[in-house]
Enzyme design. Sequence first.
Site, mmCIF file in Angstrom:
data_model
loop_
_atom_site.group_PDB
_atom_site.id
_atom_site.type_symbol
_atom_site.label_atom_id
_atom_site.label_comp_id
_atom_site.label_asym_id
_atom_site.label_seq_id
_atom_site.Cartn_x
_atom_site.Cartn_y
_atom_site.Cartn_z
ATOM 1 N N SER A 165 0.857 -1.196 0.000
ATOM 2 C CA SER A 165 0.000 0.000 0.000
ATOM 3 C C SER A 165 0.887 1.237 0.000
ATOM 4 C CB SER A 165 -0.883 -0.008 1.260
ATOM 5 O OG SER A 165 -1.521 1.234 1.462
ATOM 6 N N TYR A 178 -2.819 -0.463 10.509
ATOM 7 C CA TYR A 178 -2.823 -0.829 9.091
ATOM 8 C C TYR A 178 -1.494 -0.438 8.452
ATOM 9 C CZ TYR A 178 -4.268 -0.960 4.166
ATOM 10 O OH TYR A 178 -4.354 -1.236 2.821
#
Length: 274
Positions: A165, A178
């Site tokens: 990501s 996250y």
Amino acid sequence: VFTSHIDAGGYGDINMSEHQLAGLFSLKGKTALITGSTRGIGFALARGLGQAGARVLINGRAADTVQAVVDELNSQSIVAMALIADVTKQEDITAQINDYEATTGPIDILVNNAGMQHRQPLEHFDAEIFDQMVAVNLKAAFYTAKALSHYMIARQHGRIINIASVMSLLARPGIAPYTATKGAIANLTKGMAADWAGYGLNCNAIAPGYFKTELNAALIADQQFTAWLKERTPAGRWGDVSDLVGTVVYLAAPASSFVNGQIIYVDGGLTATV
């Protein structure tokens, strides 16, 4: 005929026909397992790999949901099969991989896509959800890659593609756990390359920016955030899952045979600018 003259230190001209060039991106005869592939990015990657010629193994925990996706892809002339397993449980995913390899054939490509998101200020972040996020976003990739690595090493060939990501590199308020898991995925990818490249495995990661998926539903609904994102991203828009297909096919195909340990940011230029 595609002809390229390359100064290759005295190795001369390299001539490649259109057929040979197409072969660099063909996945015909290969099998790809995509974890968490019943929707969103995982589904788009599975469909893209199937369109490039691969047989795709659709993974999820719910048999009926997985089968519905398999049926949908088969209706589009993509060869798809179900591989039902909870990737957060090492014994489960290992058993399913072992069974497929023993009874059906080799799995040549692994896309570690399974992931989850939870937004909450760090000082209030629930410890149970933190543990769950580590299990889904990080441990599952380790368990699945480890189970497949033994077969890939024996064959001296394999492609492992982890989904990282932009949060592997950056951070935003409310998603620190996250960010931690995606940072770990990026470095796990490099570690996989360090350990396994010598056995013929190519281990890389795709790091998406902000994409229109179920995972980002809350952000998509936030008009203020969307306005900020369009201003912040040089491409001026949300990503569409179809924007990821070319990169996953490249990393799965012969074209990327000397690419290893790389994190490729597909983010419209977001991480390249300040």
